[in-house]
Design an enzyme around this catalytic site. Structure first.
Site, PDB file in Angstrom:
ATOM      1  N   ASP A 292       0.842  -1.200   0.000  1.00  0.00           N
ATOM      2  CA  ASP A 292       0.000   0.000   0.000  1.00  0.00           C
ATOM      3  C   ASP A 292       0.870   1.241   0.000  1.00  0.00           C
ATOM      4  O   ASP A 292       1.224   1.738   1.047  1.00  0.00           O
ATOM      5  CB  ASP A 292      -0.930  -0.055   1.221  1.00  0.00           C
ATOM      6  CG  ASP A 292      -1.984   1.028   1.220  1.00  0.00           C
ATOM      7  OD1 ASP A 292      -2.168   1.690   0.193  1.00  0.00           O
ATOM      8  OD2 ASP A 292      -2.622   1.225   2.274  1.00  0.00           O
ATOM      9  N   GLU A 326      -2.940   9.840  -1.070  1.00  0.00           N
ATOM     10  CA  GLU A 326      -4.181   9.080  -0.984  1.00  0.00           C
ATOM     11  C   GLU A 326      -4.585   8.857   0.461  1.00  0.00           C
ATOM     12  O   GLU A 326      -5.741   9.014   0.837  1.00  0.00           O
ATOM     13  CB  GLU A 326      -4.013   7.725  -1.711  1.00  0.00           C
ATOM     14  CG  GLU A 326      -5.321   6.986  -1.979  1.00  0.00           C
ATOM     15  CD  GLU A 326      -5.710   6.027  -0.861  1.00  0.00           C
ATOM     16  OE1 GLU A 326      -6.844   5.531  -0.872  1.00  0.00           O
ATOM     17  OE2 GLU A 326      -4.885   5.781   0.048  1.00  0.00           O
ATOM     18  N   ASP A 354      -4.511  -0.247  -6.205  1.00  0.00           N
ATOM     19  CA  ASP A 354      -4.352   0.161  -4.812  1.00  0.00           C
ATOM     20  C   ASP A 354      -5.047  -0.823  -3.878  1.00  0.00           C
ATOM     21  O   ASP A 354      -5.730  -0.439  -2.937  1.00  0.00           O
ATOM     22  CB  ASP A 354      -4.893   1.585  -4.617  1.00  0.00           C
ATOM     23  CG  ASP A 354      -4.656   2.097  -3.197  1.00  0.00           C
ATOM     24  OD1 ASP A 354      -3.799   1.532  -2.497  1.00  0.00           O
ATOM     25  OD2 ASP A 354      -5.343   3.056  -2.789  1.00  0.00           O
TER      26      ASP A 354
END
Lengths: 457, 457
Positions: A292, A326, A354
Site C-alpha cells: 500500500d 491518498e 491500490d
C-alpha cells in the site's frame, strides 16, 4: 508433491480465443514474457521501500519518493516526466507514542502496542490517564452513553472473518476508525482506542485515516494490536481499578506542497486523448508502504515500460500518475481531476492499482454498459493470466475524482484479498511481504488492459 | 488504500444461484462460516509442523506424525480412526552434507549450499573431488558427451518464469531431477549437481525424489541453490582449475513399515460406498512440510470436522486418508488402491490436496463426462469462495492409484501456484509460509465439493 509429468512446449501457453482475438492474445502473451522475464517492477519496489521507506504526504521521505518516481519513470522510457504540484495535508506523528494499563494492583503489565490514527490530535507531552469503557459497537456505545464522560472509549469491534472478499470486512468495520472519535466525544469521551482491522494473529496495530465532526471536541484516537486488545478487554473485566495511560504527540500542521509524479508515452494518433494509470506514492509513516501502495506505483511504471520495451505505440497518450496523497486526503487525485477538467482534457480511461500487489483475480470497474460489454468480451484474453472476474463494480480512490469530474470510465486491479489485512497500514507492510510473481502478473494484466482499451474504447 | 465505504449486512454474502441450488448454497455458506470462524485447520498445522516437523517415510518423525494424525482425526469427530499398514522406502540423508569449490587459486570461496536428492546414493565419508562440466540441458549434455567421463555434471537448467501456472515450469524441468543422474552416468559422470527448481531469489537448495536407470552406475545427485548455481557457473567460466568437492552420506536402507492414517464418518445410507479425501503425511526431512503437504492433511481433516460440527450426515462413508509415502514412492496411495480393489470396495469419488495451502482457484479433475458436467454445474456455488476454474484435467499422485485401479472419479484442489516453488522441497516450507485464510478457504471448498458429490454423484 512430485507428480509424473512430461516435458511440454511453450507453444501451448496461448489460450484458445476467437480468430479476431488471436493477434491480441499474442500481444498479451508477449507482455507476460516481457514482465515475467524481467525484474524491473520488483527491483523498483525494492528501491522505493528500502531506500525511501515510509512516506507520508508532506514528509521529507515523500520528497525523496518523488525523486525516485521521476528516475524510475525515465528509466522505464517515458517520453515526458514532470511533477504536478498540489497542496497536501501535513500530519506528523511526532515523538514516541506510548500506552499502558495502570492499576491499583501495581502488578507488572507490559505496555500496550498502539499507533495514533492518521489526522488525530495528540494527548500532548503529559499524556492522559483515564478509566476505559469498552464497547462492542456503536449500538453498544449508545446503550452506555451515560457512562462515557471522562473516559477512554475502547472500540473492541471485531474484524469479521466470514467475508471471502476481505474488503467487505473492511467496509463493515472502517466506520469505527473514521467516526469513532467524534461519536465518543459527543458523550464526553477523552480519547478512543480502536481494535485493529486485521486478520493477522499478531500484535501489530493498524493505523489509517480518521476525521473529526466539527460539532464535537477533537480527542486523541489510537489503534491497538489484537493481542493487546484482548489483554485490555480481559483486564477490564477483572480489575475495576484499571485505567489506561496514553501519550501521543501527533498533530496536524498547515497544508504543505506535494506533487503528483507523472510520466507519459505520447499518443501516436490521438495525443490529446488520455489513458491514466496509477497508484499512490504516499504511504503511512510506520512501514515501507510495499503493498500500500508501492506495488501500484511500480506496476503502473511497469505497464509503461512494457509498452516501450515491446515497441508498442499506443494511439492515445498513456499517462502514469503516482498520486501525491491518498492515505489522508486524496488531494493528489483531486488536483489531477481538477486540472483535467480545467484544461478540458479528454480522458478515455483511468486504471488504478491500490489493493495490494497480490495475485490478480480480475478488475473491478465503473463505466457505461457498452464499454463494460467490451471489457467482458476480453475475458478469454485475460483469464489465462488469472484475471477471471471482470464483473465487479469499483474504481480507485484517486481516479474516482477524475471519474466524478469527467465521467471517465475507470477500473481497478482486483488482486486476491486474503493476505491484505495482515499488513494493511501496519509495520509489516514491507518489501518482503510482496511476492515477485504476484506483483508481476498484476502489472502484466494492467499493461494488457491498457493495450485493449487503447485499441477498442 | 482507504476508500469511502458504507457498512453492509452479512446477508449479501450469499451468491446468486438457481432456485434448485439455493439450499446447497446455504450449506456451503454455513461451511465457510464454520471454517473461517474456527482456527482448527491452522492450529492442527501448527502442531504438525512445530511439534513433529520434517517427516520422511520410515523416519521416527513419521511415526510421531501418525500419532498426531490419529489424535487430530479423533478430535475432529471421526467415527472410526485406524492405521493401514504398508511398506515404505527408507532413505536417510545421513550426517553432514557439504560441497565447495576447490581451485589452484587458493582464494577463499564460501561453501556451496546443497541438498542430496531423495533416493540418491551418497559419496561416502571421504567425499569426492572432480572437475565440473556445466550443461544447459540434455541436448547440451549429448553435445558434450565426450567430455563427461570422470566429471561432475552440473545441470544448470533454468526454471522457466513464463508459465503462469507454475506447475508447467515444474513439468518442464523435473526430468532433470528424475533422470539427470543416470543420463550423466551413462557417459561416465561421477556425480551430478542440479540447479534448483524455484522462482525464489534466495539460495535454498530444493530437494525431491530421483530414480536410477539400472543400466548405469548409481552416482550421487545433489541440488544447489540459485545463487550458488550462478556463482559456480561464473567460477567455471573464469577458473580452469576449479573443481568441486562433494560429500553426501545418504543411503537407501531396506523397506520399512509405514501407515496410512485413516478416519471415517460412516455413511448414513450407503456405508459401503466411499468418498476418499486426503493429503500425504510424509514430507521431506529438511523442512516442516507445511505446504507440502501438511496443508493437504489438515484441510482433509477440517473437511471431516466441518461435516461433524454442522451435524451433516453424508449418505456415503467419508474417508480421510493421510497417505504414508508420497514423496519418494507413493507407496501409501498404492497400498490404499490395492486393498480397495482386493476388498471390492465401491469408491464413488476421491479428492486430494497436494499443491500447497494457497488461496484456491478451483479443482482439477479426471472423471466421465456426465460427472464432469455435474461438477461444472456447481460453479455458481463454488465461485464465491474463489473456485472459478473447474475445467482442468488432473488428480493427485496418491489417489491416482485408486483412479487407475478402480476408475474412481478424482479431483485435486487447485490453489494459486505463484508462491509454491518458492518453498517446494526447500528448508523454507514452514508453518509461517502458510496463510491461515488461504488454507481455510481450500478446506472449505473441499468440504463443499464432498457435500455436493455425496448428494449428486
Amino acid at each position: 508433491m512430485r507428480k509424473h509429468l512430461l516435458p511440454i512446449a511453450l507453444t501451448c501457453l496461448l489460450p484458445v480465443v476467437s480468430m479476431a482475438q488471436q493477434q491480441d492474445s499474442l500481444v498479451l502473451r508477449q507482455m507476460a514474457d516481457e514482465v515475467l522475464r524481467n525484474s524491473t517492477a520488483y527491483e523498483n519496489l525494492r528501491t522505493l521501500t528500502k531506500t525511501v521507506g515510509g512516506r507520508l504526504a508532506g514528509s521529507p521521505q515523500m520528497a525523496k519518493a518523488e525523486q525516485w518516481g521521476v528516475k524510475a519513470l525515465k528509466a522505464a522510457g517515458a517520453d515526458t516526466v514532470y511533477l504536478q504540484e498540489c497542496m497536501v495535508p501535513h500530519w506528523v506523528r511526532g515523538e514516541k507514542e506510548e500506552a499502558r494499563i495502570v492499576s491499583k494492583l501495581r502488578d507488572f503489565v507490559p505496555p500496550l502496542n498502539i499507533l495514533a490514527l492518521g489526522n488525530s490530535v495528540g494527548t500532548g507531552k503529559a499524556g492522559l490517564t483515564a478509566p476505559v469503557l469498552e464497547v462492542a459497537s456503536f449500538e453498544d456505545l449508545e446503550a452506555k452513553k451515560d457512562q462515557v464522560k471522562g473516559k477512554i472509549v475502547f472500540y473492541n469491534y471485531h474484524f469479521k472473518p466470514e467475508f471471502v472478499k476481505t474488503f467487505l470486512s473492511y467496509r463493515d468495520a472502517v466506520i469505527y476508525r473514521g467516526q469513532g472519535a467524534s461519536r465518543a466525544a459527543k458523550y464526553g469521551a477523552v480519547a478512543i482506542i480502536l481494535r485493529s482491522m486485521t486478520h493477522g494473529a499478531y500484535n501489530f496495530p493498524h493505523t489509517g485515516g480518521m476525521s473529526y465532526d466539527s460539532a464535537y471536541p477533537k480527542i486523541p484516537a489510537v489503534a491497538i494490536g489484537l493481542q493487546d486488545a484482548d489483554r485490555l478487554s480481559s483486564r477490564l473485566k477483572k480489575d475495576n481499578s484499571a485505567q489506561v495511560y496514553l501519550r501521543t504527540n501527533c498533530q496536524m500542521l498547515k497544508d504543505t506542497i506535494g506533487h503528483n509524479v507523472i510520466g507519459e508515452i505520447r499518443g501516436s494518433k490521438y495525443p490529446d486523448q488520455f489513458i491514466t494509470v496509477g497508484g499512490h506514492l504516499d504511504s503511512w509513516d510506520v512501514n515501507e508502504g510495499a503493498h500500500d501502495d508501492g506495488a501500484g506505483c511500480v506496476q503502473s511504471i511497469e505497464a509503461l515500460r512494457t509498452f516501450k520495451a515491446m515497441g508498442l505505440k499506443p494511439a492515445r497518450t498513456i499517462r502514469v500518475v503516482l498520486f501525491a496523497n491518498e492515505e489522508n486526503g486524496t488531494r493528489g487525485g483531486r488536483k489531477y481531476a481538477q486540472l483535467a477538467k480545467q484544461r478540458n482534457e479528454q480522458h478515455v480511461f483511468a486504471l488504478e492499482s491500490d489493493a495490494g500487489g497480490f495475485a490478480p483475480r480480475g478488475f473491478t470497474s465503473t463505466m457505461p454498459a457498452d464499454k463494460k460489454a467490451k471489457l467482458l468480451s476480453w475475458k478469454p484474453l485475460l483469464e489465462p493470466y488469472g484475471f477471471y472476474d471482470l464483473d465487479g463494480e469499483g474504481g480507485g480512490a484517486d481516479i474516482g475524482h477524475l471519474h466524478q469530474a469527467l465521467g471517465t470510465p475507470m477500473a481497478e486491479l482486483y488482486p486476491d484479498t486474503q493476505r491484505y489485512f495482515d499488513v494493511h497500514h501496519a509495520a509489516n507492510d514491507v518489501f518482503e511481504a510482496v511476492n515477485k510473481r504476484e506483483l508481476e502478473l498484476g502489472a502484466m494484466g494492467m499493461a494488457g488492459l491498457i493495450y485493449l482499451v487503447d485499441l477498442y474504447f
